[in-house]
Design an enzyme around this catalytic site. Structure first.
Site, short mmCIF file in Angstrom:
data_model
loop_
_atom_site.label_atom_id
_atom_site.label_comp_id
_atom_site.label_asym_id
_atom_site.label_seq_id
_atom_site.Cartn_x
_atom_site.Cartn_y
_atom_site.Cartn_z
N GLU A 112 0.87 -1.13 -0.01
CA GLU A 112 -0.03 -0.01 0.07
C GLU A 112 0.91 1.26 0.10
OE1 GLU A 112 -2.90 0.36 3.07
OE2 GLU A 112 -3.71 2.25 1.81
N CYS A 171 -6.64 0.82 2.26
CA CYS A 171 -7.68 2.03 2.55
C CYS A 171 -7.41 3.11 1.25
CB CYS A 171 -7.48 2.88 3.83
SG CYS A 171 -8.09 1.81 5.15
N ASN A 208 -12.06 -2.78 -0.50
CA ASN A 208 -11.14 -3.14 0.40
C ASN A 208 -11.64 -3.86 1.93
OD1 ASN A 208 -8.50 -3.27 1.79
ND2 ASN A 208 -8.94 -1.25 2.56
N GLU A 209 -11.86 -2.69 2.61
CA GLU A 209 -12.39 -2.91 3.95
C GLU A 209 -13.81 -2.52 4.25
OE1 GLU A 209 -9.94 -1.31 7.09
OE2 GLU A 209 -9.00 -3.16 7.30
O1 AHR Z 1 -2.67 -1.45 6.55
C1 AHR Z 1 -3.12 -0.38 6.88
C2 AHR Z 1 -4.57 -0.27 6.73
O2 AHR Z 1 -5.23 -0.97 7.67
C3 AHR Z 1 -5.11 -0.58 5.60
O3 AHR Z 1 -4.94 0.85 4.56
C4 AHR Z 1 -6.37 -0.83 5.79
O4 AHR Z 1 -6.73 -1.71 4.59
C5 AHR Z 1 -6.39 -1.25 7.03
O5 AHR Z 1 -7.27 -0.68 7.78
#
Ligand code: AHR
Length: 655
Positions: free
Chosen positions: A46, A241, A372-373
């Site tokens: 990321e 994120c 993603n989340e």
């Molecule tokens: O890894 C850091 C963050 O943790 C990522 O962006 C997210 O997917 C998770 O909340």
């Protein structure tokens, strides 16, 4: 007399404890439980903690084309006996992706006038190394303008320079090569104009000649090598994120990250303002590292690319915007076009772009993550729409959906229940928990259903909560707890098909999130204990899980022991992993059946005396693997496990 008897019995007790009967662990290497996914252990990339710009992207100039919200961020005026006019930014309508450039009015007969760039918290230079400098320039007026480019240390010492001249009307790229006179982690760059005139400049660049695979303006070699050394089965990108955006306008859009560099529109990084106590106002995404580069790097290192796409939802911890289902087509089209970009023929629109960037052959994309989340009904509704179209149009692509940000609870259960009614190939689970949680949950997947979607443990890390120094939360205990947990992932390799620690990279001077797997500064890079655990598991993966039991049960925490085993049918190897989470040493006897074992086992051990020990940029090798051997006699291997240790035993076998 009584006292002597007491002392004697204490001594006898101590001797017995030391020469305790070893705990017996039965290995049936002839009993293959399931295959291990060839892509089991991967990496999660990321753009957080300056992982891309200022990290893996080798570009050393920050705000190279004056497109940051503050156009002069990272730049300072430089005056040396010359004069100049204040620097003005202009709009450049011919290039919508890169609308600004800088006009310098120079009046510097007998001196210099220009600019200095601070790099990404400094510029890292190596003694004797060569650096490619380039800038785009167009002369407005004047005849004698010359440019001296200098690399200087924080105290002003000149480390290297080059000279350019011959500026004329119309935009043209000018290039030179500068050699650094010594190592320096915090250098800066000076652009010193001499003479009199007016000149427009843009796209200033400085990159090491020596990049990963020698590609011009490619990836930073030492960081790329660290990742490659892990032999990851997949590369997940670009997050995280960052995929979601704090709002939908600021979501990650892969189409803005491909094509010529000056066509990739710079974007604010969501981690710029995300962490109240770790603000990074100079954190942007130039997309010098974009989707093409992610695909290329994955291919270079033999890993499957796993792009994660926005599913029509922004981050639910921030604005939580959703795109109405009726308007989701554009998002789904982005996913379809990405398949074409990666795999389509050169005659297709997006395949042609890939070819024009230097890769006519397909990248052979096999996996794609949708969201993603994200969580709750709104996610399932949107995921369903993606699945409908993608499964119909691209049944060859394995879809990854998500179970949200938590390791369990109502939203997690809801997601799994709904996703089981659909057809994702994998469900992405995230857990950022305490080391003790990882130890307690090593058996998490022992009771998971054996049918339906598989698990992608897509983001996990044991979070140790104290330690001021940037790298100090990557403690030995956190790494050990992850290793213990990973024996559970391996034992359940029929359910868990992919796993990745998160996040991957962090700059010691520019991080927002910790712990992280690999830390670096402008000159150096090192692996945390967690990195060594990941690397050990990944490079000792094996092809099939074998049965490893103590007293008829999985070795999953009883007596502070955690173990799993695989065989590697390609290389005729048995691979055993055993973690001792106790602060005392333990004697273990492996009894191997089902194959004829060789006479010697190699043992790789990772250990450290204190739970809170960690590797740092100044002491990067406190915790690194060490090699020993053990004798195998009639299929029995006696091993003395050090306190707090992770051990990998390998030996050759014959059937
Ligand atoms: O890894 C850091 C963050 O943790 C990522 O962006 C997210 O997917 C998770 O909340």
């Amino acid at each position: 007399m009584k006292r002597i008897a007491l002392v004697l019995s204490c001594i006898i007790l101590a001797i017995t404890a030391n020469s305790q009967t070893p705990k017996q662990i039965n290995v049936n290497a002839g009993k293959l439980i399931s295959d291990v996914s060839p892509v089991m252990w991967g990496v999660f990339f990321e753009d957080i903690n300056f992982a891309a710009d200022g990290g893996l992207n080798s570009e050393l100039i920050k705000n190279r084309s004056f497109e940051f919200s503050d156009p002069m961020m990272g730049w300072d005026e430089y005056v040396d006996k010359g004069k100049g006019k204040s620097l003005v930014t202009f709009h450049y309508p011919a290039n919508q992706a890169n609308p600004r450039y800088l006009r310098l009015s120079v009046n510097a007969a007998g001196g210099f006038y220009g600019l200095a760039n601070e790099g990404f918290r400094g510029i890292g230079l190596k003694q004797g190394a060569k650096y490619n400098f380039s800038l785009s320039a167009s002369l407005v007026e004047g005849k004698d303008l010359g440019l001296t480019i200098e690399l200087v240390s924080p105290s002003g010492e000149l480390l290297g320079s080059s000279v350019l001249s011959g500026f004329g009307k119309g935009w043209k790229t000018f290039e030179s090569v500068i050699t650094s006179g010594r190592d320096e982690g915090k250098a800066s760059l000076r652009l010193k104009f001499s003479g009199t005139g007016v000149i427009n400049i843009d796209l200033v660049s400085l990159t090491p000649v020596d990049t990963w695979k020698g590609r011009k303006a490619g990836l930073r070699k030492d960081i790329a090598t660290m990742i490659a050394d892990m032999k990851p089965g997949f590369v997940r990108f670009p997050g995280g994120c960052i995929v979601e955006g704090r709002d939908l306008t600021n979501r990650y859009q892969w189409k803005n990250t491909v094509g010529p560099l000056d066509q990739r529109r710079l974007f604010i990084n969501r981690w710029n303002t995300e962490m109240r106590d770790r603000q990074a106002p100079d954190y942007f995404q130039s997309f010098g590292l974009g989707f093409y580069e992610y695909f290329l790097f994955s291919e270079d290192i033999g890993a499957e690319p796993l792009p994660i796409l926005n599913c029509g939802m922004s981050c639910q911890f921030n604005s939580a915007e959703v795109v109405p289902i009726e308007a989701l087509d554009q998002y789904i089209k982005d996913a379809l076009d990405l398949v074409e970009f990666a795999n389509g023929p050169v005659t297709s629109e997006w395949g042609a772009l890939r070819a024009s960037m230097g890769h006519p052959a397909p990248f052979n994309l096999k996996y794609m993550g949708i969201g993603n989340e994200q969580w709750d009904v709104q996610y399932i509704e949107r995921y369903k729409e993606f699945e409908k179209v993608l499964k119909a149009r691209h049944p060859e692509i394995r879809l990854v959906s998500g179970a949200g940000p938590y390791a369990g609870g109502e939203l997690f259960d809801y997601a799994w229940a709904e996703l089981r009614k659909l057809s994702p190939d994998l469900v992405d689970e995230h857990y950022y928990m305490a080391p003790e949680w990882f130890l307690r949950n090593a058996g998490r997947y022992d009771k998971y259903p054996r049918t339906g979607p598989k698990v992608f443990a897509g983001e996990y890390a044991a979070h140790w909560k104290s330690g001021d120094r940037a790298e100090s939360r990557n403690t030995w205990y956190s790494a050990l707890a992850e290793a213990a947990f990973m024996t559970g992932l391996e034992r359940n390799a029929d359910v868990v098909r992919m796993a990745s620690y998160a996040p991957l990279l962090a700059h010691v001077d520019a991080w927002q999130w910790r712990p992280d797997l690999i830390w670096f500064d402008n000159s150096k890079v090192f692996g945390t204990p967690n990195y060594h655990v990941q690397k050990l598991f990944s490079s000792n993966k094996g092809t099939d899980v074998i049965q490893v039991l103590a007293g008829g049960l999985p070795v999953s925490g009883a007596d502070s022991l955690y173990a799993s085993g695989t065989i590697d049918r390609n290389n005729g190897l048995v691979i055993l992993k055993i973690v001792n989470s106790s602060i005392s040493g333990q004697q273990v006897r492996f009894v191997v059946d089902g194959v004829r074992a060789d006479k010697i086992a190699s043992i790789t051990t990772l250990k450290s005396g204190k739970k809170s020990d960690f590797n740092s940029i100044d002491n990067p090798v406190l915790i690194v693997p060490a090699e020993t051997t053990a004798v195998i006699k009639n299929g029995k291997i006696d091993v003395s496990l050090s306190p707090l240790s992770v051990n990998i035993l390998t030996f050759k076998y014959k059937k």
